[in-house]
Design a protein around this motif. Sequence first.
Motif, mmCIF file in Angstrom:
data_model
loop_
_atom_site.group_PDB
_atom_site.id
_atom_site.type_symbol
_atom_site.label_atom_id
_atom_site.label_comp_id
_atom_site.label_asym_id
_atom_site.label_seq_id
_atom_site.Cartn_x
_atom_site.Cartn_y
_atom_site.Cartn_z
ATOM 1 N N SER A 47 25.029 -73.747 11.196
ATOM 2 C CA SER A 47 25.331 -72.321 11.378
ATOM 3 C C SER A 47 26.598 -71.920 10.634
ATOM 4 O O SER A 47 26.682 -70.813 10.087
ATOM 5 C CB SER A 47 25.479 -71.984 12.862
ATOM 6 N N TYR A 48 27.578 -72.808 10.600
ATOM 7 C CA TYR A 48 28.813 -72.550 9.846
ATOM 8 C C TYR A 48 28.477 -72.294 8.383
ATOM 9 O O TYR A 48 28.917 -71.312 7.791
ATOM 10 C CB TYR A 48 29.785 -73.730 9.972
ATOM 11 N N LEU A 49 27.689 -73.180 7.782
ATOM 12 C CA LEU A 49 27.359 -73.040 6.365
ATOM 13 C C LEU A 49 26.553 -71.770 6.112
ATOM 14 O O LEU A 49 26.861 -71.003 5.186
ATOM 15 C CB LEU A 49 26.579 -74.257 5.864
ATOM 16 N N SER A 73 26.435 -69.003 7.796
ATOM 17 C CA SER A 73 27.214 -67.775 8.010
ATOM 18 C C SER A 73 28.187 -67.482 6.869
ATOM 19 O O SER A 73 28.649 -66.356 6.725
ATOM 20 C CB SER A 73 27.980 -67.848 9.332
ATOM 21 N N ARG A 74 28.476 -68.477 6.043
ATOM 22 C CA ARG A 74 29.439 -68.297 4.958
ATOM 23 C C ARG A 74 28.806 -68.409 3.574
ATOM 24 O O ARG A 74 29.499 -68.533 2.579
ATOM 25 C CB ARG A 74 30.567 -69.318 5.097
ATOM 26 N N SER A 75 27.480 -68.385 3.521
ATOM 27 C CA SER A 75 26.779 -68.585 2.257
ATOM 28 C C SER A 75 26.012 -67.346 1.843
ATOM 29 O O SER A 75 25.662 -66.504 2.662
ATOM 30 C CB SER A 75 25.795 -69.756 2.371
ATOM 31 N N ASN A 76 25.715 -67.290 0.580
ATOM 32 C CA ASN A 76 24.847 -66.257 0.037
ATOM 33 C C ASN A 76 23.441 -66.545 0.551
ATOM 34 O O ASN A 76 22.888 -67.606 0.263
ATOM 35 C CB ASN A 76 24.896 -66.319 -1.493
ATOM 36 N N SER A 91 19.944 -70.267 3.464
ATOM 37 C CA SER A 91 19.549 -69.536 4.669
ATOM 38 C C SER A 91 18.518 -70.397 5.391
ATOM 39 O O SER A 91 17.909 -71.277 4.779
ATOM 40 C CB SER A 91 18.952 -68.178 4.315
ATOM 41 N N LEU A 128 31.101 -78.507 -1.101
ATOM 42 C CA LEU A 128 31.766 -77.396 -0.415
ATOM 43 C C LEU A 128 33.177 -77.231 -0.962
ATOM 44 O O LEU A 128 33.771 -78.174 -1.484
ATOM 45 C CB LEU A 128 31.841 -77.657 1.096
ATOM 46 N N SER A 129 33.725 -76.051 -0.800
ATOM 47 C CA SER A 129 35.121 -75.832 -1.178
ATOM 48 C C SER A 129 36.010 -76.685 -0.288
ATOM 49 O O SER A 129 35.579 -77.172 0.766
ATOM 50 C CB SER A 129 35.490 -74.358 -0.992
ATOM 51 N N GLY A 139 36.042 -75.243 3.080
ATOM 52 C CA GLY A 139 34.772 -75.492 3.757
ATOM 53 C C GLY A 139 34.686 -76.912 4.282
ATOM 54 O O GLY A 139 34.266 -77.143 5.411
ATOM 55 N N ASP A 143 36.966 -77.192 7.312
ATOM 56 C CA ASP A 143 36.370 -76.545 8.489
ATOM 57 C C ASP A 143 35.254 -77.400 9.082
ATOM 58 O O ASP A 143 35.189 -77.597 10.300
ATOM 59 C CB ASP A 143 35.826 -75.161 8.136
#
Length: 142
Positions: A24-26, A28-31, A36, A103-104, A107, A110
């Motif tokens: 869900s973290y990924l 919610s912060r992704s295009n 998705s 990930l950055s 990211g 987190d």
Amino acid sequence: KFLNSTGKLFVIHHGGLGSAEVFSYLVSRSNPAIVSPEKCVADHSVTAHQISSFIKTTCPELSVTVIEKPTYTDMDEFVRETDDVIRNDDVISFFLQAEYKDLSLGGRQDVYEIVRKGCDMVDGRYRMRHQCVGIVDTRSRD
């Protein structure tokens, strides 16, 4: 309906807590055009409650029993490793359905904290909590 009148339904789901929170973290912060639930192999954010509620709502004739038990994924190497470059991230990459290393830095930090905070110490090792759920059709078959 997909289930024959004499059929049985048995769903085992490993989700909630650890893997759901990381996925869900990924998302919610992704295009959404790139990452998705619809574009991934599996939606790791789905919880047992969502599955059992869906079954009870769409198939009220079923009598289901829901059995939940905590399970753990060993994350000791991931949590203890201090070098982010060599961190064993295979399991986290599976939960993310993306490469952790891609990930950055923010990211990765987190996700690391989500995993670390989601772990219990079991037998001296960091283990990430999950709820494993069995959903069984318990209708009688006279």
